[in-house]
Design a protein around this motif. Structure first.
Motif, PDB file in Angstrom:
ATOM      1  N   LEU A   1      -8.417  -3.365  -6.654  1.00 24.95           N
ATOM      2  CA  LEU A   1      -7.481  -2.863  -7.652  1.00 24.95           C
ATOM      3  C   LEU A   1      -6.825  -3.999  -8.438  1.00 24.95           C
ATOM      4  CD1 LEU A   1      -6.106  -0.132  -5.287  1.00 24.95           C
ATOM      5  CD2 LEU A   1      -7.692   0.192  -7.179  1.00 24.95           C
ATOM      6  N   THR A   2      -6.726  -5.163  -7.810  1.00 27.90           N
ATOM      7  CA  THR A   2      -6.270  -6.336  -8.569  1.00 27.90           C
ATOM      8  C   THR A   2      -7.377  -6.817  -9.504  1.00 27.90           C
ATOM      9  OG1 THR A   2      -7.009  -7.967  -6.918  1.00 27.90           O
ATOM     10  CG2 THR A   2      -4.830  -7.028  -6.615  1.00 27.90           C
ATOM     11  N   VAL A   3      -8.626  -6.588  -9.097  1.00 23.83           N
ATOM     12  CA  VAL A   3      -9.760  -6.984  -9.939  1.00 23.83           C
ATOM     13  C   VAL A   3      -9.837  -6.119 -11.198  1.00 23.83           C
ATOM     14  CG1 VAL A   3     -12.274  -7.285 -10.041  1.00 23.83           C
ATOM     15  CG2 VAL A   3     -11.045  -7.837  -7.943  1.00 23.83           C
TER      16      VAL A   3
ATOM     17  N   VAL B   1      -0.095   3.798 -14.289  1.00 22.52           N
ATOM     18  CA  VAL B   1      -1.157   4.570 -13.620  1.00 22.52           C
ATOM     19  C   VAL B   1      -1.179   4.267 -12.128  1.00 22.52           C
ATOM     20  CG1 VAL B   1      -3.661   4.864 -13.421  1.00 22.52           C
ATOM     21  CG2 VAL B   1      -2.590   4.799 -15.680  1.00 22.52           C
ATOM     22  N   TYR B   2      -1.071   3.007 -11.768  1.00 21.86           N
ATOM     23  CA  TYR B   2      -1.083   2.613 -10.356  1.00 21.86           C
ATOM     24  C   TYR B   2       0.097   3.203  -9.589  1.00 21.86           C
ATOM     25  CZ  TYR B   2      -4.896  -0.836 -10.554  1.00 21.86           C
ATOM     26  OH  TYR B   2      -6.121  -1.451 -10.643  1.00 21.86           O
ATOM     27  N   LEU B   3       1.278   3.160 -10.202  1.00 20.96           N
ATOM     28  CA  LEU B   3       2.470   3.663  -9.521  1.00 20.96           C
ATOM     29  C   LEU B   3       2.426   5.184  -9.343  1.00 20.96           C
ATOM     30  CD1 LEU B   3       5.271   1.490 -11.180  1.00 20.96           C
ATOM     31  CD2 LEU B   3       4.343   1.277  -8.858  1.00 20.96           C
ATOM     32  N   ILE B   4       1.893   5.874 -10.331  1.00 21.98           N
ATOM     33  CA  ILE B   4       1.846   7.341 -10.284  1.00 21.98           C
ATOM     34  C   ILE B   4       0.776   7.849  -9.319  1.00 21.98           C
ATOM     35  CG2 ILE B   4       1.368   9.428 -11.631  1.00 21.98           C
ATOM     36  CD1 ILE B   4       2.543   7.920 -14.077  1.00 21.98           C
ATOM     37  N   PHE B   5      -0.384   7.195  -9.296  1.00 21.32           N
ATOM     38  CA  PHE B   5      -1.513   7.690  -8.500  1.00 21.32           C
ATOM     39  C   PHE B   5      -1.836   6.774  -7.311  1.00 21.32           C
ATOM     40  CE2 PHE B   5      -2.171   9.191 -12.891  1.00 21.32           C
ATOM     41  CZ  PHE B   5      -2.162  10.562 -12.663  1.00 21.32           C
ATOM     42  N   GLN B   6      -0.820   6.209  -6.712  1.00 21.10           N
ATOM     43  CA  GLN B   6      -1.001   5.226  -5.644  1.00 21.10           C
ATOM     44  C   GLN B   6      -1.865   5.733  -4.486  1.00 21.10           C
ATOM     45  OE1 GLN B   6       2.249   4.418  -2.881  1.00 21.10           O
ATOM     46  NE2 GLN B   6       2.007   2.227  -3.254  1.00 21.10           N
ATOM     47  N   GLU B   7      -1.487   6.837  -3.870  1.00 20.81           N
ATOM     48  CA  GLU B   7      -2.190   7.308  -2.667  1.00 20.81           C
ATOM     49  C   GLU B   7      -3.633   7.738  -2.947  1.00 20.81           C
ATOM     50  OE1 GLU B   7      -0.236   9.830   0.049  1.00 20.81           O
ATOM     51  OE2 GLU B   7       1.592   8.620   0.135  1.00 20.81           O
ATOM     52  N   PRO B   8      -3.903   8.511  -4.012  1.00 21.27           N
ATOM     53  CA  PRO B   8      -5.305   8.862  -4.294  1.00 21.27           C
ATOM     54  C   PRO B   8      -6.175   7.632  -4.569  1.00 21.27           C
ATOM     55  CG  PRO B   8      -3.814  10.278  -5.532  1.00 21.27           C
ATOM     56  CD  PRO B   8      -2.975   9.205  -4.936  1.00 21.27           C
TER      57      PRO B   8
ATOM     58  N   LEU C   1      -5.744   4.500  -3.381  1.00 20.17           N
ATOM     59  CA  LEU C   1      -5.994   3.786  -2.126  1.00 20.17           C
ATOM     60  C   LEU C   1      -7.001   4.537  -1.257  1.00 20.17           C
ATOM     61  CD1 LEU C   1      -2.390   2.589  -1.217  1.00 20.17           C
ATOM     62  CD2 LEU C   1      -4.293   1.203  -2.057  1.00 20.17           C
ATOM     63  N   THR C   2      -6.923   5.854  -1.263  1.00 19.56           N
ATOM     64  CA  THR C   2      -7.879   6.668  -0.505  1.00 19.56           C
ATOM     65  C   THR C   2      -9.294   6.470  -1.043  1.00 19.56           C
ATOM     66  OG1 THR C   2      -6.182   8.333  -0.038  1.00 19.56           O
ATOM     67  CG2 THR C   2      -8.484   9.015   0.204  1.00 19.56           C
ATOM     68  N   MET C   3      -9.418   6.362  -2.361  1.00 19.94           N
ATOM     69  CA  MET C   3     -10.717   6.181  -3.004  1.00 19.94           C
ATOM     70  C   MET C   3     -11.397   4.894  -2.552  1.00 19.94           C
ATOM     71  SD  MET C   3     -11.455   5.863  -7.111  1.00 19.94           S
ATOM     72  CE  MET C   3     -10.262   7.189  -7.425  1.00 19.94           C
ATOM     73  N   PHE C   4     -10.587   3.885  -2.199  1.00 16.94           N
ATOM     74  CA  PHE C   4     -11.142   2.593  -1.787  1.00 16.94           C
ATOM     75  C   PHE C   4     -11.125   2.392  -0.273  1.00 16.94           C
ATOM     76  CE2 PHE C   4     -10.427   1.964  -6.252  1.00 16.94           C
ATOM     77  CZ  PHE C   4     -11.472   1.150  -6.648  1.00 16.94           C
ATOM     78  N   GLY C   5     -11.100   3.492   0.462  1.00 17.48           N
ATOM     79  CA  GLY C   5     -11.239   3.415   1.920  1.00 17.48           C
ATOM     80  C   GLY C   5      -9.970   3.119   2.679  1.00 17.48           C
ATOM     81  N   GLY C   6      -8.816   3.349   2.067  1.00 15.44           N
ATOM     82  CA  GLY C   6      -7.546   3.005   2.701  1.00 15.44           C
ATOM     83  C   GLY C   6      -7.219   3.821   3.931  1.00 15.44           C
ATOM     84  N   ARG C   7      -7.829   4.989   4.075  1.00 17.49           N
ATOM     85  CA  ARG C   7      -7.491   5.868   5.205  1.00 17.49           C
ATOM     86  C   ARG C   7      -8.416   5.653   6.407  1.00 17.49           C
ATOM     87  NH1 ARG C   7      -3.620   9.582   4.099  1.00 17.49           N
ATOM     88  NH2 ARG C   7      -3.161  10.017   1.906  1.00 17.49           N
ATOM     89  N   VAL C   8      -8.871   4.409   6.586  1.00 17.94           N
ATOM     90  CA  VAL C   8      -9.704   4.120   7.760  1.00 17.94           C
ATOM     91  C   VAL C   8      -8.924   4.399   9.039  1.00 17.94           C
ATOM     92  CG1 VAL C   8      -9.079   1.656   7.742  1.00 17.94           C
ATOM     93  CG2 VAL C   8     -11.191   2.404   8.843  1.00 17.94           C
ATOM     94  N   ASN C   9      -7.616   4.145   9.024  1.00 13.36           N
ATOM     95  CA  ASN C   9      -6.696   4.587  10.076  1.00 13.36           C
ATOM     96  C   ASN C   9      -5.269   4.485   9.527  1.00 13.36           C
ATOM     97  OD1 ASN C   9      -5.979   1.791  10.398  1.00 13.36           O
ATOM     98  ND2 ASN C   9      -7.669   1.545  11.866  1.00 13.36           N
ATOM     99  N   GLU C  10      -4.312   5.037  10.250  1.00 18.20           N
ATOM    100  CA  GLU C  10      -2.948   5.148   9.730  1.00 18.20           C
ATOM    101  C   GLU C  10      -2.281   3.798   9.513  1.00 18.20           C
ATOM    102  OE1 GLU C  10      -1.217   7.698   8.480  1.00 18.20           O
ATOM    103  OE2 GLU C  10      -3.129   8.742   8.670  1.00 18.20           O
ATOM    104  N   ASP C  11      -2.490   2.848  10.442  1.00 19.02           N
ATOM    105  CA  ASP C  11      -1.860   1.531  10.305  1.00 19.02           C
ATOM    106  C   ASP C  11      -2.346   0.812   9.050  1.00 19.02           C
ATOM    107  OD1 ASP C  11      -0.299   1.753  12.542  1.00 19.02           O
ATOM    108  OD2 ASP C  11      -1.738   0.784  13.885  1.00 19.02           O
TER     109      ASP C  11
ATOM    110  N   PHE D   1      -3.548   2.209   6.332  1.00 23.49           N
ATOM    111  CA  PHE D   1      -3.058   2.904   5.143  1.00 23.49           C
ATOM    112  C   PHE D   1      -1.592   2.559   4.873  1.00 23.49           C
ATOM    113  CE2 PHE D   1      -1.818   6.883   2.797  1.00 23.49           C
ATOM    114  CZ  PHE D   1      -2.627   6.653   1.696  1.00 23.49           C
ATOM    115  N   HIS D   2      -0.802   2.463   5.925  1.00 20.46           N
ATOM    116  CA  HIS D   2       0.609   2.106   5.781  1.00 20.46           C
ATOM    117  C   HIS D   2       0.759   0.715   5.159  1.00 20.46           C
ATOM    118  CE1 HIS D   2       4.818   1.331   6.720  1.00 20.46           C
ATOM    119  NE2 HIS D   2       4.443   0.231   7.359  1.00 20.46           N
ATOM    120  N   HIS D   3       0.003  -0.258   5.681  1.00 17.22           N
ATOM    121  CA  HIS D   3       0.070  -1.626   5.146  1.00 17.22           C
ATOM    122  C   HIS D   3      -0.459  -1.685   3.714  1.00 17.22           C
ATOM    123  CE1 HIS D   3       1.474  -3.331   8.809  1.00 17.22           C
ATOM    124  NE2 HIS D   3       0.339  -3.191   9.492  1.00 17.22           N
ATOM    125  N   ALA D   4      -1.504  -0.916   3.429  1.00 18.52           N
ATOM    126  CA  ALA D   4      -2.093  -0.910   2.093  1.00 18.52           C
ATOM    127  C   ALA D   4      -1.101  -0.392   1.052  1.00 18.52           C
ATOM    128  CB  ALA D   4      -3.369  -0.066   2.079  1.00 18.52           C
ATOM    129  N   LYS D   5      -0.380   0.680   1.390  1.00 18.32           N
ATOM    130  CA  LYS D   5       0.607   1.240   0.458  1.00 18.32           C
ATOM    131  C   LYS D   5       1.710   0.230   0.148  1.00 18.32           C
ATOM    132  CE  LYS D   5       1.689   5.096   2.585  1.00 18.32           C
ATOM    133  NZ  LYS D   5       2.373   6.394   2.816  1.00 18.32           N
TER     134      LYS D   5
END
Length: 464
Positions: free
Chosen positions: A63-65, A115-122, A124-134, A136-140
């Motif tokens: 997302l920084t890229v 756009v990033y601030l409004i759609f943050q969770e979707p 991060l999910t698109m890029f595999g952020g929900r591999v586990n809860e810990d 996802f928490h750090h990613a957010k």
């Protein structure tokens, strides 16, 4: 008739010019890459973050890229256009295109931040952020703060090539270096002393980016070959239509990397869950974390490759504008040789020293599964780096010649057709290993096409 600016680009020895422009550009891109890499090193070595923080960093990195891709499209495109304009002694086009690039960068960066601030969770999910809860928490947490710095990051990255086109590659390098050093100094303070975790890594990055942006603003008021005027600042769409296509290759080389990373990270998530080891909850984040580390090393190598080629854009553009195709051809030969050497050196490092590379990213704190997968990942995923660096040089050189369409098509084939396609297809047959095979297969097939384009380019440059 008004005297031409930067005439030394037409008279100094090609080797001297290449060192003068390419080395600062390489350092600038390496330093820019270090922002995320340094964050990951300190995160990986913090006991309270470890591989979970590492995996979160990997999720956010693409997302920084995206922000970088938009910035380099504006900056590299403007850089090429300014260089060609100065070579043809069209100074008005040069200063008005820079003013347009400034305004366009500010507008786009603000929109992307929203756009990033409004759609943050979707996102991060698109890029595999929900591999586990810990993870996802750090990613957010990391993503929120990194997003705050997007306007500063984009502005600094867009102005960097423009500063080079004005004949100041060393200042462009120092702008980026100052920001990165700030990040390196503050990261351990915020992460290990203040215990700010992912927020600390991100805030250190933002402060560095602000410093780079501020130095860039100062330079814009002290330009040499091009002088900005009040009339410079504006969108100037007639000029934007000319310089943006010249930056499309830079944009695609970055944004297509995002598409490839999204495919790779989702396939890693899917097929890692089917693996007998990484399907276990306590090890689920390892493939994502390791892949991020390997991509970071590749980013270092590709930063050298891109920096070498992008640094030559003002030289090639000026000489083409001045009708000196012979000098442009000589530079192309030198560039290809140097790029192949960089790829070969990188290949030697990953094949011989994978354990040492992994050790930098906190392997001592992880399981044996982490180390074993990392070694395999390094040796397979990056085994065709000499071809990858030559491919990248070919794409960017075409961009500097003004051949935006051909450059764009080659980038699309490599990064989207091959990069995304094989990342999605090969895991079906080879499981998690298929993700690793996707990179070398893509580079081999792309090189076959690049070889044809290289021969065509030489023939073009031989025509009077």
């Amino acid at each position: 008739m008004e005297k031409k600016s930067n005439t030394f680009l037409e008279t100094e020895p090609i080797g001297t010019l290449m060192r003068k422009y390419a080395v600062p550009c390489i350092i600038s891109l390496l330093v820019a890459a270090l922002y995320n890499i340094v964050d990951q090193i300190f995160i990986a070595n913090a006991d309270y973050l470890g591989s979970y923080g590492n995996a979160a960093n990997t999720v956010v990195f693409p997302l920084t890229v995206v922000a970088l891709s938009l910035a380099v499209m504006i900056g590299d495109g403007c850089c090429a256009f300014v260089s060609i304009s100065l070579g043809a002694n069209k100074k008005q086009d040069a200063h008005r295109s820079i003013g347009s690039a400034i305004v366009l960068c500010i507008i786009i960066s603000v929109i992307l931040t929203a756009v990033y601030l409004i759609f943050q969770e979707p996102i991060l999910t698109m890029f595999g952020g929900r591999v586990n809860e810990d993870t996802f928490h750090h990613a957010k947490e990391y993503f929120f703060w990194i997003t705050v710095g997007v306007p500063f990051y984009m502005f600094g990255q867009a102005m960097n090539p423009i500063i080079r086109s004005d004949g100041s590659p060393k200042f462009a390098m120092m702008c980026t270096l100052a920001g990165a050093l700030t990040n390196i100094i503050l990261d351990p303070i915020f992460i290990f002393i203040f215990k700010w975790g992912m927020m600390g890594a991100a805030v250190a990055t933002i402060l560095g980016q602000i410093l780079t942006a501020a130095a860039s603003v100062w330079y814009l008021f002290h330009m040499k070959a091009v002088k900005l005027e009040k009339s410079s600042l504006g969108l100037h769409l007639n000029l934007a239509k000319k310089y943006l296509p010249l930056g499309i290759c830079s944009f695609l080389s970055q944004i297509s990397l995002v598409a490839a990373m999204a495919a790779i990270q989702n396939m890693t998530l899917k097929y890692g869950a089917l693996d007998p080891i990484f399907g276990q909850a306590e090890y689920a984040q390892i493939p994502m974390a390791v892949l991020g580390i390997v991509m970071k090393f590749f980013q270092i190598v590709i930063s050298i490759a891109v920096g070498m080629s992008a640094g030559c854009i003002p030289i090639v553009g000026y000489n083409i504008g001045a009708g000196r195709k012979d000098r442009a051809g000589k530079l192309f030969t030198m560039l290809l040789i140097c790029e192949a050497a960089v790829g070969a050196a990188a290949l030697f490092i990953v094949e011989v020293f994978p354990h040492q590379l992994i050790g930098i990213f906190g392997a001592a704190n992880e399981s044996v599964y982490y180390t074993d997968f990392a070694v395999k990942c390094f040796r397979i995923y990056l085994c065709m780096m000499p071809l990858a660096t030559v491919n990248k040089a070919t794409f960017i050189y075409l961009q500097s010649l003004g051949k935006a369409f051909l450059s764009t098509m080659l980038s699309l084939i490599r990064e989207v057709v091959f990069g995304v396609g094989f990342a999605l297809i090969l895991p079906i047959f080879f499981g998690l290993n298929g993700v690793l095979y996707s990179m070398p297969v893509s580079d081999v097939l792309t090189f076959i096409i690049s070889a044809i384009v290289i021969a065509y380019t030489y023939k073009t440059l031989e025509r009077v």
